[in-house]
Design a protein around this motif. Structure first.
Motif: not given
Length: 218
Positions: A67-70, A114-116, A176-180
């Motif tokens: 979700a976040f990484g490479a 990542k979006v999914l 941190s709540r909206t970063a993703a």
């Protein structure tokens, strides 16, 4: 790396640490109890706590890796079985949520995955009293289309996350709540696509269209 990129990376790390704190803390507590407990039944309870905490921690790390990484270890495209398994583990940890799948493709690009996954996290978090999670993805006319619908008796959704999804955050709302949500909006913009959401009393609908790089459609 720009200041904005550094801030986003720091906020995503904060989100990861926040989500891992509870299961890792439970694992530590279980080890402390196991070291001092002599009753066989209580020791068995400690072992079950350790197993549960280890499973949750592992599932979260696997989730954040994609979700976040490479997402090293995968090529340009990821089999849909990977995000499907991660979403199932996410729902299993929450409970009281039924998943219905409509995945009409064998694999997806890393940005689409990542979006999914981030859409799924947002949708699952909104189902505070349980409900149904509909997850759909397909390739159409050279683009990945994603729709996730969370339906339940109570939908808890912070509309600052909605603004992050649409790229319209107000000054000071990146956290941190909206970063993703902010991150996946940037991914969609880079791909030449877009994200949107619709909020109703009993449902949250998240949608994305991301054009696929030519030659990478599987």
């Amino acid at each position: 790396m720009t200041d904005a990129s550094t801030d986003l990376a720091a906020l995503l790390c904060s989100r990861l640490c926040h989500d891992l704190l509870s299961p890792v803390g439970a694992f530590s507590n279980g080890l402390e109890l196991l070291a001092t407990e002599t009753d066989p039944d209580m020791r068995q309870n400690c072992i079950e706590l350790l197993e549960q905490s280890a499973t949750i921690s592992t599932n979260k790390l696997k989730f954040f890796r994609l979700a976040f990484g490479a997402a090293g270890g995968f090529g340009d495209r990821v089999p849909v079985e990977e995000p499907k398994a991660l979403i199932e583990s996410l729902v299993r940890d929450k409970g009281r949520i039924e998943i219905r799948w409509a995945l009409a493709t064998a694999n997806l690009s890393k940005p689409t995955v990542k979006v999914l996954l981030n859409f799924a996290q947002i949708a699952v978090d909104s189902l505070v009293r349980g409900g149904t999670l509909d997850v759909g993805a397909e390739l159409r006319d050279g683009a990945s289309e994603i729709v996730i619908r969370a339906t339940g008796p109570k939908i808890a959704f912070d509309e600052t996350i909605g603004r992050a999804i649409e790229g319209s955050l107000h000054e000071g709302e990146l956290s941190s709540r909206t970063a993703a949500a902010y991150m996946i909006n940037l991914l969609a913009e880079d791909a030449g696509g877009g994200l949107q959401y619709a909020l109703h009393d009993d449902a949250l609908v998240l949608g994305a269209v991301l054009p696929e790089p030519e030659g990478l459609i599987g």
